[in-house]
Design a protein around this motif. Structure first.
Motif, PDB file in Angstrom:
ATOM      1  N   ASN A 267      -0.712  22.282 -19.260  1.00 55.17           N
ATOM      2  CA  ASN A 267      -0.758  23.762 -18.562  1.00 55.17           C
ATOM      3  C   ASN A 267       0.020  23.927 -17.236  1.00 55.17           C
ATOM      4  OD1 ASN A 267      -1.162  26.044 -17.540  1.00 55.17           O
ATOM      5  ND2 ASN A 267      -3.399  26.153 -18.201  1.00 55.17           N
ATOM      6  N   ILE A 268       1.155  24.172 -17.343  1.00 57.37           N
ATOM      7  CA  ILE A 268       2.253  24.162 -16.062  1.00 57.37           C
ATOM      8  C   ILE A 268       2.568  25.409 -15.711  1.00 57.37           C
ATOM      9  CG2 ILE A 268       2.978  21.797 -16.493  1.00 57.37           C
ATOM     10  CD1 ILE A 268       5.601  23.191 -17.710  1.00 57.37           C
ATOM     11  N   SER A 269       1.961  26.413 -16.224  1.00 52.56           N
ATOM     12  CA  SER A 269       2.431  27.796 -16.054  1.00 52.56           C
ATOM     13  C   SER A 269       1.568  28.294 -14.754  1.00 52.56           C
ATOM     14  CB  SER A 269       2.343  28.990 -17.160  1.00 52.56           C
ATOM     15  OG  SER A 269       0.985  28.913 -17.683  1.00 52.56           O
ATOM     16  N   ALA A 270       0.203  27.983 -14.864  1.00 56.40           N
ATOM     17  CA  ALA A 270      -0.818  28.502 -13.709  1.00 56.40           C
ATOM     18  C   ALA A 270      -0.821  27.913 -12.381  1.00 56.40           C
ATOM     19  CB  ALA A 270      -2.388  28.398 -14.434  1.00 56.40           C
ATOM     20  N   ALA A 271      -0.401  28.386 -11.438  1.00 55.69           N
ATOM     21  CA  ALA A 271      -0.188  27.579 -10.256  1.00 55.69           C
ATOM     22  C   ALA A 271      -1.454  27.036  -9.839  1.00 55.69           C
ATOM     23  CB  ALA A 271       0.212  28.667  -9.047  1.00 55.69           C
ATOM     24  N   SER A 272      -2.666  27.411 -10.304  1.00 57.68           N
ATOM     25  CA  SER A 272      -3.991  26.560  -9.916  1.00 57.68           C
ATOM     26  C   SER A 272      -3.885  25.496 -10.596  1.00 57.68           C
ATOM     27  CB  SER A 272      -5.087  27.377 -10.252  1.00 57.68           C
ATOM     28  OG  SER A 272      -5.282  27.661 -11.711  1.00 57.68           O
ATOM     29  N   ASN A 273      -3.375  25.213 -11.752  1.00 58.14           N
ATOM     30  CA  ASN A 273      -3.310  23.777 -12.480  1.00 58.14           C
ATOM     31  C   ASN A 273      -2.223  22.930 -11.770  1.00 58.14           C
ATOM     32  OD1 ASN A 273      -5.317  24.120 -14.427  1.00 58.14           O
ATOM     33  ND2 ASN A 273      -3.946  25.216 -15.592  1.00 58.14           N
ATOM     34  N   VAL A 274      -1.288  23.402 -11.183  1.00 53.57           N
ATOM     35  CA  VAL A 274      -0.365  22.691 -10.437  1.00 53.57           C
ATOM     36  C   VAL A 274      -0.963  22.130  -9.146  1.00 53.57           C
ATOM     37  CG1 VAL A 274       1.953  22.618  -9.375  1.00 53.57           C
ATOM     38  CG2 VAL A 274       1.723  23.992 -11.381  1.00 53.57           C
ATOM     39  N   GLN A 275      -1.799  22.907  -8.411  1.00 52.78           N
ATOM     40  CA  GLN A 275      -2.509  22.365  -7.313  1.00 52.78           C
ATOM     41  C   GLN A 275      -3.392  21.617  -7.663  1.00 52.78           C
ATOM     42  OE1 GLN A 275      -3.725  24.923  -3.853  1.00 52.78           O
ATOM     43  NE2 GLN A 275      -5.700  24.411  -4.432  1.00 52.78           N
ATOM     44  N   LYS A 276      -4.171  21.573  -8.873  1.00 48.35           N
ATOM     45  CA  LYS A 276      -5.380  20.692  -9.174  1.00 48.35           C
ATOM     46  C   LYS A 276      -4.529  19.183  -9.348  1.00 48.35           C
ATOM     47  CE  LYS A 276      -8.630  23.895 -11.447  1.00 48.35           C
ATOM     48  NZ  LYS A 276      -8.921  24.347 -12.607  1.00 48.35           N
ATOM     49  N   ALA A 277      -3.613  19.313  -9.845  1.00 53.25           N
ATOM     50  CA  ALA A 277      -2.774  17.796 -10.197  1.00 53.25           C
ATOM     51  C   ALA A 277      -2.234  17.297  -8.966  1.00 53.25           C
ATOM     52  CB  ALA A 277      -1.773  18.010 -11.176  1.00 53.25           C
ATOM     53  N   ASN A 278      -2.424  17.996  -7.769  1.00 54.68           N
ATOM     54  CA  ASN A 278      -1.545  17.441  -6.447  1.00 54.68           C
ATOM     55  C   ASN A 278      -2.630  16.649  -5.712  1.00 54.68           C
ATOM     56  OD1 ASN A 278       1.041  17.549  -5.416  1.00 54.68           O
ATOM     57  ND2 ASN A 278       0.442  18.806  -3.704  1.00 54.68           N
ATOM     58  N   PHE A 279      -3.295  15.690  -6.475  1.00 50.78           N
ATOM     59  CA  PHE A 279      -4.419  14.996  -5.993  1.00 50.78           C
ATOM     60  C   PHE A 279      -4.136  13.683  -5.067  1.00 50.78           C
ATOM     61  CE2 PHE A 279      -3.584  13.559 -10.168  1.00 50.78           C
ATOM     62  CZ  PHE A 279      -3.397  12.003 -10.123  1.00 50.78           C
TER      63      PHE A 279
ATOM     64  N   ARG B  44       0.680  -1.353  -0.038  1.00 43.76           N
ATOM     65  CA  ARG B  44      -0.038   0.044  -0.092  1.00 43.76           C
ATOM     66  C   ARG B  44       0.954   1.221  -0.018  1.00 43.76           C
ATOM     67  NH1 ARG B  44      -5.372   1.139   1.121  1.00 43.76           N
ATOM     68  NH2 ARG B  44      -5.614   3.326   1.688  1.00 43.76           N
ATOM     69  N   TRP B  45       0.659   2.253  -1.142  1.00 42.05           N
ATOM     70  CA  TRP B  45       1.214   3.475  -1.016  1.00 42.05           C
ATOM     71  C   TRP B  45       0.434   4.425  -1.195  1.00 42.05           C
ATOM     72  CZ3 TRP B  45       5.473   6.142   0.055  1.00 42.05           C
ATOM     73  CH2 TRP B  45       5.866   7.139  -0.404  1.00 42.05           C
ATOM     74  N   GLU B  46       0.242   5.644  -0.334  1.00 50.65           N
ATOM     75  CA  GLU B  46      -0.468   6.608  -0.538  1.00 50.65           C
ATOM     76  C   GLU B  46       0.469   7.994  -0.695  1.00 50.65           C
ATOM     77  OE1 GLU B  46      -2.394   6.549   3.208  1.00 50.65           O
ATOM     78  OE2 GLU B  46      -3.714   4.930   2.873  1.00 50.65           O
ATOM     79  N   TYR B  47      -0.083   8.768  -1.764  1.00 53.95           N
ATOM     80  CA  TYR B  47       0.423  10.235  -1.832  1.00 53.95           C
ATOM     81  C   TYR B  47      -0.606  11.110  -2.260  1.00 53.95           C
ATOM     82  CZ  TYR B  47       4.305  12.958  -3.802  1.00 53.95           C
ATOM     83  OH  TYR B  47       5.215  13.999  -3.833  1.00 53.95           O
ATOM     84  N   PRO B  48      -0.330  12.152  -1.516  1.00 54.81           N
ATOM     85  CA  PRO B  48       0.807  12.935  -1.079  1.00 54.81           C
ATOM     86  C   PRO B  48       0.565  12.336   0.505  1.00 54.81           C
ATOM     87  CG  PRO B  48      -0.376  14.752  -2.072  1.00 54.81           C
ATOM     88  CD  PRO B  48      -1.300  13.470  -2.304  1.00 54.81           C
ATOM     89  N   GLN B  49       1.792  12.618   1.009  1.00 54.55           N
ATOM     90  CA  GLN B  49       1.831  11.873   2.597  1.00 54.55           C
ATOM     91  C   GLN B  49       1.216  12.796   3.467  1.00 54.55           C
ATOM     92  OE1 GLN B  49       3.470   8.734   3.255  1.00 54.55           O
ATOM     93  NE2 GLN B  49       2.775   8.625   1.408  1.00 54.55           N
ATOM     94  N   GLN B  50       0.192  12.345   4.315  1.00 52.57           N
ATOM     95  CA  GLN B  50      -0.338  12.896   5.552  1.00 52.57           C
ATOM     96  C   GLN B  50      -0.800  14.286   5.361  1.00 52.57           C
ATOM     97  OE1 GLN B  50       2.818  12.744   8.382  1.00 52.57           O
ATOM     98  NE2 GLN B  50       3.002  10.682   8.516  1.00 52.57           N
ATOM     99  N   VAL B  51      -1.139  14.436   4.024  1.00 56.19           N
ATOM    100  CA  VAL B  51      -2.104  15.597   3.871  1.00 56.19           C
ATOM    101  C   VAL B  51      -3.175  15.304   2.761  1.00 56.19           C
ATOM    102  CG1 VAL B  51      -2.029  18.038   2.934  1.00 56.19           C
ATOM    103  CG2 VAL B  51       0.019  17.176   3.716  1.00 56.19           C
ATOM    104  N   PHE B  52      -4.527  15.538   3.357  1.00 58.73           N
ATOM    105  CA  PHE B  52      -5.709  15.159   2.690  1.00 58.73           C
ATOM    106  C   PHE B  52      -6.711  15.975   2.805  1.00 58.73           C
ATOM    107  CE2 PHE B  52      -9.600  12.835   2.356  1.00 58.73           C
ATOM    108  CZ  PHE B  52      -9.694  12.195   0.962  1.00 58.73           C
ATOM    109  N   THR B  53      -7.018  17.098   2.083  1.00 57.22           N
ATOM    110  CA  THR B  53      -8.000  17.972   2.254  1.00 57.22           C
ATOM    111  C   THR B  53      -8.365  18.703   0.692  1.00 57.22           C
ATOM    112  OG1 THR B  53      -8.201  20.289   3.077  1.00 57.22           O
ATOM    113  CG2 THR B  53      -6.354  20.196   2.097  1.00 57.22           C
ATOM    114  N   SER B  54      -9.351  19.509   0.814  1.00 58.15           N
ATOM    115  CA  SER B  54      -9.954  19.855  -0.500  1.00 58.15           C
ATOM    116  C   SER B  54      -9.064  20.562  -1.313  1.00 58.15           C
ATOM    117  CB  SER B  54     -11.174  20.547  -0.155  1.00 58.15           C
ATOM    118  OG  SER B  54     -11.826  21.189  -1.282  1.00 58.15           O
ATOM    119  N   LEU B  55      -8.906  20.331  -2.525  1.00 55.11           N
ATOM    120  CA  LEU B  55      -7.999  21.186  -3.511  1.00 55.11           C
ATOM    121  C   LEU B  55      -8.897  22.340  -4.128  1.00 55.11           C
ATOM    122  CD1 LEU B  55      -6.205  18.514  -5.614  1.00 55.11           C
ATOM    123  CD2 LEU B  55      -5.354  19.661  -3.629  1.00 55.11           C
ATOM    124  N   ASN B  56     -10.282  22.482  -3.652  1.00 48.89           N
ATOM    125  CA  ASN B  56     -11.106  23.780  -3.717  1.00 48.89           C
ATOM    126  C   ASN B  56     -11.344  23.882  -5.340  1.00 48.89           C
ATOM    127  OD1 ASN B  56     -11.412  24.534  -1.279  1.00 48.89           O
ATOM    128  ND2 ASN B  56      -9.157  25.368  -1.456  1.00 48.89           N
TER     129      ASN B  56
END
Length: 267
Positions: free
Chosen positions: A246-258, A55-67
């Motif tokens: 689309n890697i220039s907008a920070a909002s897209n980088v956060q959306k991909a941090n699922f 079992r491998w979970e990622y990201p580690q120990q952070v689980f909250t809404s990406l809004n």
């Protein structure tokens, strides 16, 4: 000089010369569980990898809404380091589902097709290691918001795909794309959860870096190959280049941090 006794009464002579062990006779090495042996000329290498994680979970120990509500067909690509050998038979994502309601409490259907993939970097291109897809469909009573009849749909939910995975430790990218369908005159949304510790506002300068004196628009991405695909394909591509994301907008980088998990499951 030392020797090892042999079952047949003979012996193997061992001697040390120049820091290396030399022998006369026949030596047989046998690898146990999670141990591999390799030979290059007169050099024998022993690698004890240890039992793989199941079992491998990622990201580690952070689980909250990406809004952010996931757009239909939007492919998100996430960069991650895996420090262990990992094996599994499934992957999943998680988040909050909000199903629409109806004043007459009619029966509704909804579903989500989920594709997931694991990639490695080959030169300047991401190449698939493993991909899979599954359709999660369900029916529910679209009762009013004050009723508990739609509680089997609304709330924190997981969506899964079966996938045979055997990952040596290393650098990987995980991708996910979803396509939702609903019954007549119904809508529902899925709010992805994960690590929201990436600023989602501020424009292009928050998501890439450039040397002093250079144009920030031409800088490199802060998190390599992490972003949202610029096209809608409702599938998992075999390869991805930086220009596809689309890697220039920070909002897209956060959306991909699922949030994603690799684990052993029975389907």
């Amino acid at each position: 000089m030392a020797y090892l006794p042999q079952p047949n009464g003979g012996r193997i002579n061992l001697s040390v010369s120049g820091g290396s062990v030399q022998s006369t006779g026949t030596v047989v090495l046998s690898a146990g569980n999670n141990v591999t042996l390799s030979q290059n000329g007169n050099t024998i290498s022993i690698n004890a990898a240890g039992a793989p994680l199941l079992r491998w979970e990622y990201p580690q120990q952070v689980f909250t809404s990406l809004n952010s509500v996931v757009s239909n067909g939007a492919l998100s690509v996430q960069h991650m380091y895996v420090p262990f050998n990992v094996q599994g038979s499934a992957m999943k994502i998680g988040g909050s589902v909000q199903a629409s309601v109806s004043s007459n409490g009619s029966q509704r259907t909804a579903g989500m097709s989920l594709w997931m993939g694991i990639y490695t970097l080959n030169g300047s291109t991401l190449q698939t290691v493993s991909t899979a897809s599954a359709n999660n469909s369900f029916a529910y009573n679209a009762a009013t918001a004050s009723s508990s009849q739609n509680s089997s749909v609304t709330g924190m939910r997981e969506f899964t795909v079966p996938m045979n995975i055997s990952m040596p430790r290393g650098e990987y990218w995980v991708a996910a794309v979803m396509s939702t369908t609903t019954g007549p005159s119904q809508n529902w949304s899925f709010n992805m959860y994960g690590n929201n510790q990436i600023a989602s506002g501020g424009g292009a300068g928050n998501a890439n870096l450039s040397p002093i004196g250079g144009n920030t628009a031409s800088g490199r991405d802060v998190i390599l190959f992490q972003g949202v695909h610029t096209s809608i394909g409702y599938t998992m591509p075999n390869s991805i280049v930086s220009a596809d994301l689309n890697i220039s907008a920070a909002s897209n980088v956060q959306k991909a941090n699922f949030y994603n998990a690799i684990y052993s499951a029975i389907y």
